[in-house]
Design an enzyme around this catalytic site. Structure first.
Site, PDB file in Angstrom:
ATOM      1  N   LYS A 147      29.422 -11.928  10.889  1.00  0.00           N
ATOM      2  CA  LYS A 147      28.736 -10.787  11.136  1.00  0.00           C
ATOM      3  C   LYS A 147      29.611 -10.038  11.455  1.00  0.00           C
ATOM      4  O   LYS A 147      31.102  -9.752  12.653  1.00  0.00           O
ATOM      5  CB  LYS A 147      27.676 -10.600  12.141  1.00  0.00           C
ATOM      6  N   HIS A 150      28.994  -5.828  16.309  1.00  0.00           N
ATOM      7  CA  HIS A 150      28.071  -4.225  16.133  1.00  0.00           C
ATOM      8  C   HIS A 150      28.204  -4.009  17.736  1.00  0.00           C
ATOM      9  O   HIS A 150      28.876  -4.380  18.282  1.00  0.00           O
ATOM     10  CB  HIS A 150      25.982  -5.589  16.329  1.00  0.00           C
ATOM     11  N   HIS A 153      27.793  -4.773  21.464  1.00  0.00           N
ATOM     12  CA  HIS A 153      28.644  -5.596  22.093  1.00  0.00           C
ATOM     13  C   HIS A 153      29.897  -5.157  22.380  1.00  0.00           C
ATOM     14  O   HIS A 153      30.646  -5.329  23.545  1.00  0.00           O
ATOM     15  CB  HIS A 153      29.009  -6.907  21.033  1.00  0.00           C
TER      16      HIS A 153
END
Length: 594
Positions: A147, A150, A153
């Site tokens: 992924k 984001h 994080h």
């Protein structure tokens, strides 16, 4: 500077600080017991009170003697003390005894100490003397592989980096671990999704973007088609059982993801000693389940899953699920296995987990289970929680990925830079824009309590005046420019008599407090103490720069002032680096000078 013989910390060891020893005799307390009672006085805009302050109330808290009115006690103690070659004035306040240091001695010793200690200034304080050097593990960032990184994080990344930086600066042996989310049912979905919708060419050219698109698509399909959901479940079971084909595809996703993350971490100025992940503990988590079962802690539910009841009476809020009904592991099981493995590997004195506050209950349960399993070292595990950032948007809408934020930072700073005249052409304006922008982002994030949620504002982040990271970078660059312009021939020595102005004294008094600020942050792991200190130092430097001219002054005066500004820049740089900010030597000139 709350340390023994505090007023002597920056001063010659002879003559000794008579006040400390006199107080020691009067109170029948050893000098080291006075450590937490003496501090440098914060800068006051109204008046110059003193350099150091002894809190009589704090001093007597641990004293069994009778405690009369605290102000009266302070007056009585002050009357028994005498000025000497170090202390030029003694006065009392509300429950305090105030000491003013001989100005010439203060100036000489503070500036010499800052320059001589360099990056270690403040860290050599008596506050940290005798500090046991520990083995510390810091787990932070922890994005989910396959992924894109984001923004959720981002806070874990910069907070964990700060904590690791601070611990390392204090001399501890720090291991930085990035514990990747690289296992779990989502990989069943992703594996199935790639088999249905994936393209090898797209995976190689833009891996995280393609995997993100595949994941979104397969989730939609799984919601409408039960056979897709079943295939995903079966794929994860194959992973858990070690199927070569399934593991090969998963390994490819993981390797490509880590490669992308390392590139982004480099932009952030963050590094790790170890990239591990939940996948490392898929087998060891089975050992944990056997241990729990052998100790009689594992309970099977009607549905076939396994739980640990931490309350002992079936309280639902105290039940932690550690195994699914099909025998596969869970997040909690893998965290238990990881903690045990890290203790075996690193024999840590402290292990710190940096995650959002939504995981507080999870870590409470993990630490509690470790303890009832017989691992007393679970008490050395610590969770540092943080709040949520709200309202982070780019011009294109809500932000999902960190690279969008980095792009926006660079774009906005380049626009700001283009709108004002620069002192000189920058060699790499994109890099400068990103470094200054990251400083702005970090300072906004670190100004308050980490646990607090906060509303993000691009406009506030990029203000060049006020309490922002941009202001810090401009101040550092301005001071660096002074050294470049006038430094040659001026930094061999200085005349203390040339630094008697109130602006000089205020800066010297503030420099005295740096070790206290580091100490406070080391105790509660909150960066806001350092942020507040650096912003105040920058404002003091800006005010001093307006009146303490170097150009046109005599060589003796210019040299002394340059030495003072050099000390400020050095301490600014030290503090910024601890926060994870790269101090820039050259940034665009502000529209108004300071």
């Amino acid at each position: 500077m709350a340390d023994s013989e505090k007023t002597c910390l920056f001063l010659p060891p002879s003559p000794p600080c008579l006040e400390i020893f006199q107080l020691s005799r009067v109170l029948d307390l050893p000098p080291e017991n006075l450590i937490k009672s003496i501090s440098a006085v914060p800068i006051s805009r109204k008046e110059e009170i003193a350099d150091f302050q002894l809190s009589v109330n704090s001093l007597l808290e641990n004293n069994d003697h009778s405690r009369p009115d605290i102000h009266v006690q302070a007056t009585r103690l002050a009357e028994k003390l005498k000025c000497d070659t170090v202390v030029s004035e003694i006065s009392t306040g509300q429950g305090t005894i105030n000491f003013k240091i001989n100005r010439e001695l203060l100036t000489k010793t503070v500036l010499n100490q800052v320059i001589e200690d360099g990056s270690k200034y403040g860290l050599k304080s008596e506050l940290f003397s005798g500090l046991p050097q520990k083995k510390i593990v810091v787990e932070f960032s922890s994005p989910n592989i396959a992924k894109k990184f984001h923004v959720g994080h981002l806070r874990s990344t910069i907070i964990g980096n700060f904590i690791a930086n601070l611990k390392e600066a204090l001399g501890h042996q720090v291991t930085r671990i990035n514990y990747l989310g690289d296992w779990g049912m989502q990989f069943g979905l992703l594996g199935t999704g790639f088999q249905l919708f994936g393209y090898e060419e797209k995976l190689q050219s833009n891996p995280l973007q393609h995997l993100f698109e595949v994941y979104v698509q397969v989730n939609k399909e799984a919601a409408d088609d039960k056979s897709v959901a079943k295939s995903a479940h079966e794929f994860f079971q194959r992973l858990e059982l070690g199927d070569v084909q399934a593991l090969g595809l998963w390994q490819k996703f993981r390797d490509l993801s880590v490669e992308e993350y390392i590139r982004i971490y480099k932009r952030l100025g963050v590094h790790f000693d170890e990239y591990s992940g939940e996948s490392f503990y898929r087998e060891k988590s089975q050992e944990v389940l056997k241990m729990l079962d052998s100790k009689g802690l594992l309970q099977k539910t009607v549905k076939g899953s396994a739980v640990v009841d931490l309350s002992g009476n079936g309280n639902p809020s105290a039940i932690c699920t550690v195994m699914r009904s099909d025998g596969t592991s869970l997040y909690a099981t893998r965290d238990l296995a990881a903690a045990i493995d890290r203790m075996d590997k690193y024999n840590f004195d402290t292990m710190i987990y940096v995650t959002d506050k939504g995981q507080q209950r999870h870590f409470q349960q993990v630490f509690q289970i470790l303890q009832i399993m017989g691992y007393d070292w679970a008490k050395r595990c610590q969770h540092v929680p943080f709040g949520v950032v709200q309202g982070m948007k780019t011009r294109r809408g809500d932000v999902t990925f960190l690279e969008d934020v980095l792009h926006e930072i660079q774009l906005r700073m380049l626009q700001n830079m283009a709108s004002v005249k620069t002192t000189k052409e920058l060699k790499n304006p994109q890099e400068t824009a990103e470094k200054v922008g990251l400083a702005a982002l970090i300072i906004q994030d670190f100004r308050g309590l980490l646990l607090s949620d906060y509303q993000f504002s691009w406009d506030r982040v990029f203000q060049s005046r006020g309490d922002t990271g941009v202001f810090l970078q401009y101040t550092h660059a301005r001071l660096h420019s002074l050294e470049d312009t006038f430094g040659y021939g001026f930094l061999d020595g200085f005349n203390t008599a040339c630094l008697r102005e109130p602006q000089s004294v205020s800066i010297l008094q503030h420099l005295l407090r740096f070790d206290e600020v580091l100490y406070r942050s080391s105790q509660d792991l909150q960066p806001r103490h350092i942020v507040s200190y650096l912003l105040t130092l920058s404002h003091l430097a800006a005010a001093a720069h307006k009146t303490l001219q170097i150009k046109g002054s005599s060589p003796e005066v210019a040299g002394a002032r340059l030495y003072l500004f050099r000390a400020v820049r050095s301490v600014l740089a030290n503090g910024m680096k601890l926060l994870g900010i790269t101090p820039m030597p050259c940034t665009p000139k502000r529209t108004s000078t300071y």
